[in-house]
Enzyme design. Structure first.
Site, PDB file in Angstrom:
ATOM      1  N   LEU A 138     -25.768  41.009 -18.666  1.00 20.20           N
ATOM      2  CA  LEU A 138     -24.424  41.549 -18.835  1.00 20.20           C
ATOM      3  C   LEU A 138     -23.703  41.634 -17.486  1.00 20.20           C
ATOM      4  O   LEU A 138     -22.570  41.167 -17.332  1.00 20.20           O
ATOM      5  CB  LEU A 138     -24.531  42.946 -19.480  1.00 20.20           C
ATOM      6  CG  LEU A 138     -23.247  43.735 -19.686  1.00 20.20           C
ATOM      7  CD1 LEU A 138     -22.279  42.989 -20.595  1.00 20.20           C
ATOM      8  CD2 LEU A 138     -23.543  45.101 -20.313  1.00 20.20           C
ATOM      9  N   GLU A 140     -22.210  41.197 -13.792  1.00 21.17           N
ATOM     10  CA  GLU A 140     -21.747  40.032 -13.029  1.00 21.17           C
ATOM     11  C   GLU A 140     -21.471  40.450 -11.583  1.00 21.17           C
ATOM     12  O   GLU A 140     -21.371  41.638 -11.288  1.00 21.17           O
ATOM     13  CB  GLU A 140     -20.475  39.468 -13.676  1.00 21.17           C
ATOM     14  CG  GLU A 140     -20.746  38.961 -15.080  1.00 21.17           C
ATOM     15  CD  GLU A 140     -19.631  38.116 -15.666  1.00 21.17           C
ATOM     16  OE1 GLU A 140     -18.599  37.909 -14.983  1.00 21.17           O
ATOM     17  OE2 GLU A 140     -19.800  37.670 -16.810  1.00 21.17           O
ATOM     18  N   ILE A 170     -30.092  40.511 -12.665  1.00 17.87           N
ATOM     19  CA  ILE A 170     -30.720  40.400 -13.983  1.00 17.87           C
ATOM     20  C   ILE A 170     -32.243  40.469 -13.840  1.00 17.87           C
ATOM     21  O   ILE A 170     -32.849  39.708 -13.088  1.00 17.87           O
ATOM     22  CB  ILE A 170     -30.296  39.088 -14.701  1.00 17.87           C
ATOM     23  CG1 ILE A 170     -28.758  38.965 -14.714  1.00 17.87           C
ATOM     24  CG2 ILE A 170     -30.889  39.024 -16.105  1.00 17.87           C
ATOM     25  CD1 ILE A 170     -28.015  40.125 -15.347  1.00 17.87           C
ATOM     26  N   HIS A 346     -47.156  66.212  -0.931  1.00 18.74           N
ATOM     27  CA  HIS A 346     -48.155  65.389  -0.235  1.00 18.74           C
ATOM     28  C   HIS A 346     -47.942  65.355   1.283  1.00 18.74           C
ATOM     29  O   HIS A 346     -48.711  64.697   1.999  1.00 18.74           O
ATOM     30  CB  HIS A 346     -48.154  63.957  -0.781  1.00 18.74           C
ATOM     31  CG  HIS A 346     -48.836  63.814  -2.119  1.00 18.74           C
ATOM     32  ND1 HIS A 346     -48.253  64.207  -3.300  1.00 18.74           N
ATOM     33  CD2 HIS A 346     -50.061  63.332  -2.449  1.00 18.74           C
ATOM     34  CE1 HIS A 346     -49.064  63.960  -4.304  1.00 18.74           C
ATOM     35  NE2 HIS A 346     -50.173  63.439  -3.826  1.00 18.74           N
ATOM     36  N   GLY A 348     -46.972  64.442   4.969  1.00 19.07           N
ATOM     37  CA  GLY A 348     -46.831  63.140   5.635  1.00 19.07           C
ATOM     38  C   GLY A 348     -47.501  62.022   4.860  1.00 19.07           C
ATOM     39  O   GLY A 348     -47.052  60.869   4.896  1.00 19.07           O
ATOM     40  N   GLU A 371     -28.349  50.398 -16.738  1.00 24.09           N
ATOM     41  CA  GLU A 371     -27.982  50.783 -18.112  1.00 24.09           C
ATOM     42  C   GLU A 371     -27.035  51.984 -18.158  1.00 24.09           C
ATOM     43  O   GLU A 371     -27.180  52.878 -18.980  1.00 24.09           O
ATOM     44  CB  GLU A 371     -29.233  51.005 -18.965  1.00 24.09           C
ATOM     45  CG  GLU A 371     -30.014  49.707 -19.102  1.00 24.09           C
ATOM     46  CD  GLU A 371     -31.221  49.780 -20.003  1.00 24.09           C
ATOM     47  OE1 GLU A 371     -31.218  50.602 -20.926  1.00 24.09           O
ATOM     48  OE2 GLU A 371     -32.151  49.014 -19.767  1.00 24.09           O
TER      49      GLU A 371
HETATM   50  C1  LIG Z   1     -33.198  46.824 -10.263  1.00 18.96           C
HETATM   51  C2  LIG Z   1     -31.995  46.544 -11.128  1.00 18.96           C
HETATM   52  C3  LIG Z   1     -32.185  45.919 -12.360  1.00 18.96           C
HETATM   53  C4  LIG Z   1     -31.061  45.589 -13.130  1.00 18.96           C
HETATM   54  N1  LIG Z   1     -31.270  44.888 -14.295  1.00 18.96           N
HETATM   55  C5  LIG Z   1     -30.189  44.482 -15.009  1.00 18.96           C
HETATM   56  C6  LIG Z   1     -30.366  43.642 -16.153  1.00 18.96           C
HETATM   57  O1  LIG Z   1     -31.484  43.302 -16.532  1.00 18.96           O
HETATM   58  N2  LIG Z   1     -29.253  43.223 -16.810  1.00 18.96           N
HETATM   59  C7  LIG Z   1     -27.990  43.580 -16.423  1.00 18.96           C
HETATM   60  O2  LIG Z   1     -27.043  43.152 -17.078  1.00 18.96           O
HETATM   61  N3  LIG Z   1     -27.809  44.374 -15.345  1.00 18.96           N
HETATM   62  C8  LIG Z   1     -28.862  44.824 -14.620  1.00 18.96           C
HETATM   63  N4  LIG Z   1     -28.683  45.590 -13.507  1.00 18.96           N
HETATM   64  C9  LIG Z   1     -27.326  45.936 -13.084  1.00 18.96           C
HETATM   65  C10 LIG Z   1     -26.965  47.378 -13.381  1.00 18.96           C
HETATM   66  O3  LIG Z   1     -26.827  47.596 -14.742  1.00 18.96           O
HETATM   67  C11 LIG Z   1     -25.671  47.661 -12.581  1.00 18.96           C
HETATM   68  O4  LIG Z   1     -26.039  47.682 -11.203  1.00 18.96           O
HETATM   69  C12 LIG Z   1     -25.024  48.968 -12.974  1.00 18.96           C
HETATM   70  O5  LIG Z   1     -24.494  48.890 -14.277  1.00 18.96           O
HETATM   71  C13 LIG Z   1     -23.883  49.359 -12.010  1.00 18.96           C
HETATM   72  O6  LIG Z   1     -23.015  48.307 -11.811  1.00 18.96           O
HETATM   73  P1  LIG Z   1     -22.630  47.834 -10.309  1.00 18.96           P
HETATM   74  O7  LIG Z   1     -23.898  47.693  -9.568  1.00 18.96           O
HETATM   75  O8  LIG Z   1     -21.736  46.677 -10.421  1.00 18.96           O
HETATM   76  O9  LIG Z   1     -21.867  49.070  -9.712  1.00 18.96           O
HETATM   77  P2  LIG Z   1     -20.297  49.399  -9.844  1.00 18.96           P
HETATM   78  O10 LIG Z   1     -19.887  49.338 -11.267  1.00 18.96           O
HETATM   79  O11 LIG Z   1     -19.570  48.567  -8.872  1.00 18.96           O
HETATM   80  O12 LIG Z   1     -20.280  50.903  -9.383  1.00 18.96           O
HETATM   81  C14 LIG Z   1     -20.458  51.279  -8.007  1.00 18.96           C
HETATM   82  C15 LIG Z   1     -20.392  52.807  -7.932  1.00 18.96           C
HETATM   83  O13 LIG Z   1     -19.105  53.261  -8.394  1.00 18.96           O
HETATM   84  C16 LIG Z   1     -19.270  54.185  -9.441  1.00 18.96           C
HETATM   85  N5  LIG Z   1     -18.207  54.026 -10.427  1.00 18.96           N
HETATM   86  C17 LIG Z   1     -17.753  52.887 -10.989  1.00 18.96           C
HETATM   87  N6  LIG Z   1     -16.758  53.146 -11.838  1.00 18.96           N
HETATM   88  C18 LIG Z   1     -16.577  54.489 -11.838  1.00 18.96           C
HETATM   89  C19 LIG Z   1     -15.683  55.371 -12.515  1.00 18.96           C
HETATM   90  N7  LIG Z   1     -14.803  54.942 -13.411  1.00 18.96           N
HETATM   91  N8  LIG Z   1     -15.780  56.690 -12.247  1.00 18.96           N
HETATM   92  C20 LIG Z   1     -16.709  57.159 -11.369  1.00 18.96           C
HETATM   93  N9  LIG Z   1     -17.559  56.370 -10.682  1.00 18.96           N
HETATM   94  C21 LIG Z   1     -17.500  55.054 -10.928  1.00 18.96           C
HETATM   95  C22 LIG Z   1     -20.643  53.854 -10.073  1.00 18.96           C
HETATM   96  O14 LIG Z   1     -21.192  54.966 -10.767  1.00 18.96           O
HETATM   97  C23 LIG Z   1     -21.420  53.480  -8.825  1.00 18.96           C
HETATM   98  O15 LIG Z   1     -21.888  54.647  -8.207  1.00 18.96           O
HETATM   99  C24 LIG Z   1     -29.770  45.955 -12.709  1.00 18.96           C
HETATM  100  C25 LIG Z   1     -29.599  46.631 -11.492  1.00 18.96           C
HETATM  101  C26 LIG Z   1     -30.690  46.894 -10.702  1.00 18.96           C
HETATM  102  C27 LIG Z   1     -30.483  47.594  -9.386  1.00 18.96           C
END
Ligand SMILES: Cc1cc2nc3c(=O)[nH]c(=O)nc-3n(C[C@H](O)[C@H](O)[C@H](O)COP(=O)(O)OP(=O)(O)OC[C@H]3O[C@@H](n4cnc5c(N)ncnc54)[C@H](O)[C@@H]3O)c2cc1C
Length: 389
Positions: A138, A140, A170, A346, A348, A371
């Site tokens: 999902l 990008e 992803i 724990h 150090g 998520e």
């Molecule tokens: C280890 C890992 C595994 C992942 N696996 C998947 C996967 O399998 N599939 C997939 O699709 N995605 C995956 N993701 C992506 C993950 O779902 C996204 O990183 C997450 O949804 C946040 O999106 P972003 O990183 O673009 O942050 P952004 O949306 O850019 O947000 C950045 C910050 O701004 C804050 N923010 C944004 N909008 C608002 C608002 N309106 N009000 C207040 N605060 C806001 C957010 O809370 C965050 O703190 C993964 C991420 C990681 C780190």
């Protein structure tokens, strides 16, 4: 006992007089402790994809627990699956994360797929049983929280849909045989079941990260990738609605993983505090250490109850969007805090690799981001609470 007394009590409360559920969970608990737990540290330290664990977990029937028998599942109530996932995460969070992602996608196929898709993907391709893996695509580069802004395009042609664009962050895209890909079609965001072998489907190089090191994170690029029309999930334009439902289910499983990780860190803390001495005493005798133990135990119980409550509502077919978000928010933040306190107990050594405690903290850190970040969940919870109120 890996299947704890509290878990047993909750299952009894929800499903009185069902000893079969205890038998299954006892057996899963033994399996997690015997077959999964011993390799968890090296999965993290060596950054190994836990393929063997996933095969064993599939063989044990854990992937399929909540799915109907006709698709190779066990047909158990959702709270039983949640209890199993908690134990799996306590043993190895890397293994549990993939089971959780696979489970939410399979739930999406079960809810929104055609009969042909359910038979093909859930049963014949073995997704419900976990014989083959599927990734969730999902996010990008442009956007994660702001899902409506995704840019991947799906253009209809004679042969099907042509997908173009990139996905980012992803989990296990390179290991999975399929991905559920969200893209913008004429009628709006739509979901597609895409084979990793499809022409134009390319998984980019692995992205190094803080925790969950056994699960590979990558970008995916789709260039003129042809997806047959029959692999559109449900209806065109309903992808966002499906994503919401899929994530509701996923959030409960992430909450269960949060409880499992915290439980692992807590158990290590109790053990250590009874052994380690300072000032001529076991550190467990110090009230400031006891305060931490007390807060940790209480927060874990609260998160477990919230998670099981959400899972029970889902099992009864009720709308559990609010409870799923609350459980995920509370459990993921709780897990992070508990793991932080575990490092403190724990001393150090908690900061070193020796006691394998910071693995839990690093793993827990993701749960407040993936998520639905904690911020986005707070907004959603406030919206739903204000609407209900
Ligand atoms: C280890 C890992 C595994 C992942 N696996 C998947 C996967 O399998 N599939 C997939 O699709 N995605 C995956 N993701 C992506 C993950 O779902 C996204 O990183 C997450 O949804 C946040 O999106 P972003 O990183 O673009 O942050 P952004 O949306 O850019 O947000 C950045 C910050 O701004 C804050 N923010 C944004 N909008 C608002 C608002 N309106 N009000 C207040 N605060 C806001 C957010 O809370 C965050 O703190 C993964 C991420 C990681 C780190």
């Amino acid at each position: 006992m890996f299947y704890t007394k509290e878990q047993r009590n909750i299952i009894d409360m929800l499903f009185p007089g069902m000893p079969e559920y205890h038998r299954v969970l006892d057996s899963i608990g033994d399996f997690c402790e015997r077959d999964i737990l011993p390799g968890a540290k090296s999965v993290d330290q060596e950054g190994l994809f836990p393929k063997e664990n996933l095969l064993r977990t599939a063989g044990k029937g854990i992937f399929g627990l909540p799915f109907p028998r006709e698709y190779g599942g066990g047909n158990y109530p959702f709270p039983v699956y949640i209890a199993a996932l908690e134990m799996l995460a306590k043993a190895c969070a890397n293994t549990a994360l993939h089971v959780s992602i696979q489970g939410m996608i399979c739930e999406g196929i079960r809810l929104f797929g055609s009969d042909t898709q359910k038979t093909r993907f859930l049963k014949e391709e073995g997704l419900a049983e976990g014989r083959r893996l599927i990734a969730f695509a999902l996010t990008e580069p442009c956007c994660g929280s702001d899902v409506r802004a995704i840019r991947m395009k799906a253009v209809r042609s004679k042969e099907g849909y042509i997908l173009n664009g990139s996905k980012m962050l992803i989990t296990n895209a390179g290991e999975a045989e399929f991905s559920l890909v969200f893209a913008k079609a004429d009628k709006g965001i739509s979901a597609f079941l895409v084979s990793s072998r499809a022409r134009g489907f390319q998984v980019m190089k692995t992205i190094p990260k803080l925790g969950f090191r056994g699960n590979q994170l990558s970008a995916i690029r789709l260039e003129d990738c042809l997806v047959p029309e029959e692999d559109l999930l449900g209806d065109e334009g309903k992808g966002l609605e499906y994503a919401k439902q899929i994530l509701n289910s996923g959030r409960m499983t992430i909450a269960a993983i949060g409880v499992g990780i915290a439980q692992a860190a807590f158990a290590k803390s109790v053990f250590y505090s009874k052994k380690r001495e300072a000032f001529g005493e076991k550190i467990a005798n110090f009230q400031l250490v006891q305060e931490k133990i007390s807060d940790m135990a209480t927060a874990i119980s609260a998160a477990r109850l919230m998670t099981c409550h959400a899972a029970y509502l889902k099992f009864r077919g009720e709308d559990a969007a609010l409870q799923a978000s609350q459980a995920k928010l509370f459990s993921s933040e709780m897990s992070q805090k508990v793991c932080d306190q575990a490092i403190q107990i724990h001393g150090g050594y908690g900061y070193t690799d020796a006691h394998d405690v910071h693995r839990h903290w690093r793993d827990a850190r993701l749960l407040t981001i993936g998520e639905g970040t904690s911020d986005m969940l707070r907004l959603l919870i406030a919206h739903l609470a204000l609407k209900e109120g």
